[in-house]
Every structure is written in C-alpha cells, then in structure tokens.
Design an enzyme around this catalytic site. Sequence first.
Site, mmCIF file in Angstrom:
data_model
loop_
_atom_site.group_PDB
_atom_site.id
_atom_site.type_symbol
_atom_site.label_atom_id
_atom_site.label_comp_id
_atom_site.label_asym_id
_atom_site.label_seq_id
_atom_site.Cartn_x
_atom_site.Cartn_y
_atom_site.Cartn_z
ATOM 1 N N LEU A 65 44.868 42.146 37.051
ATOM 2 C CA LEU A 65 43.611 42.498 36.386
ATOM 3 C C LEU A 65 42.586 42.762 37.486
ATOM 4 O O LEU A 65 41.930 41.849 37.987
ATOM 5 C CB LEU A 65 43.159 41.375 35.462
ATOM 6 N N ALA A 66 42.511 44.023 37.897
ATOM 7 C CA ALA A 66 41.637 44.415 39.003
ATOM 8 C C ALA A 66 40.195 44.440 38.526
ATOM 9 O O ALA A 66 39.872 45.073 37.520
ATOM 10 C CB ALA A 66 42.046 45.789 39.527
ATOM 11 N N HIS A 67 39.340 43.726 39.233
ATOM 12 C CA HIS A 67 37.934 43.652 38.854
ATOM 13 C C HIS A 67 37.109 43.175 40.039
ATOM 14 O O HIS A 67 37.643 42.720 41.044
ATOM 15 C CB HIS A 67 37.728 42.703 37.673
ATOM 16 N N ALA A 68 35.813 43.286 39.880
ATOM 17 C CA ALA A 68 34.852 42.738 40.832
ATOM 18 C C ALA A 68 33.697 42.203 39.997
ATOM 19 O O ALA A 68 33.679 42.352 38.776
ATOM 20 C CB ALA A 68 34.367 43.817 41.807
ATOM 21 N N HIS A 112 32.565 40.122 30.473
ATOM 22 C CA HIS A 112 33.723 39.927 31.336
ATOM 23 C C HIS A 112 34.680 38.918 30.694
ATOM 24 O O HIS A 112 35.878 39.172 30.580
ATOM 25 C CB HIS A 112 33.211 39.424 32.700
#
Length: 151
Positions: A65-68, A112
């Site tokens: 789960l790619a996130h920033a 988020h």
Amino acid sequence: MALNLAEELSSITTRATAADWRAAVRLAGDGLVAGGVTTDAYTDEMIAAVEAHGPYIVIAPGIALAHARPAESVLKGGLSWVSLETPVEFGHSSNDPVSLVIGLAAIDHTAHIEVLKAVAGVLSDKEARAKLEAATSDDEVRAILSSLAVK
C-alpha cells in the site's frame, strides 16, 4: 456507509512490468498523477518514505500500500491499482514478493484511515482477493470491487 473502492480508483493497471520496488511504486504514483489525484512530487514522497522507513508499506503477503503523509502534493483523495506480471521484492521479511501495489493519496488522516479500512476489508476476503489477483483488465477490477461494495 462503506467506502466503495471502485469509485475511489483513479487508475488501474493490470499485468504491469516493474524492474524493482521503486519502479512498482512509481507505476502506482503515475496512476495517481494521471487521475488528477496527486502531483509527481507525491510519487517521490512515497518512494522516500520507503527509503527512510523500510518496507512497512508491504501490509500483507504480496500486497504493498504505497502512500505518504497528506501533503500539498495531494490534490484530492484517491487510489491507483497496479498488478504486476512478475512480483518484485521490497525487502519485507515475510510478505515479499509483491504482486499488487495500491497507491493511496489522502487529504487528511481521517480519510487515510477510512481508505485503509476499506482496502483491508476487501483484501482479507480470500475469494475476492483471488478474483482481483486474476483480473486482467481495468473493467474487471472495477466490476469485482463494485460487487463487493453492495454486499
């Protein structure tokens, strides 16, 4: 009301090719940018987060789960979906290799968490996950996710 992941997806790519985890995350970021969800800077922030904190984004076997963090580079909330033809290693001790990278952009912490819950719910359903992993088109992924939203 449950979040419909099909409606949140700005981009779906199936059977993509990535040389390594950075390229896989970049594909997810490119989908967010193409969908008008983020700027290119957000993709760089996602990669930097893994470089700084390790492969914490590999949340389950085969899934990243790619996130920033929410930032100015996030224009609106959204998701991208990238299934990989050949899985790649992120360096996670138990969940590598990764064959599905979901890009997540949220405008705030609450959004988020809501998206994380929705993703976890879908991917914890073994039957749904198997169907999603076998999907070979954008329409097929959307149809599967839409059918789950009405359950």
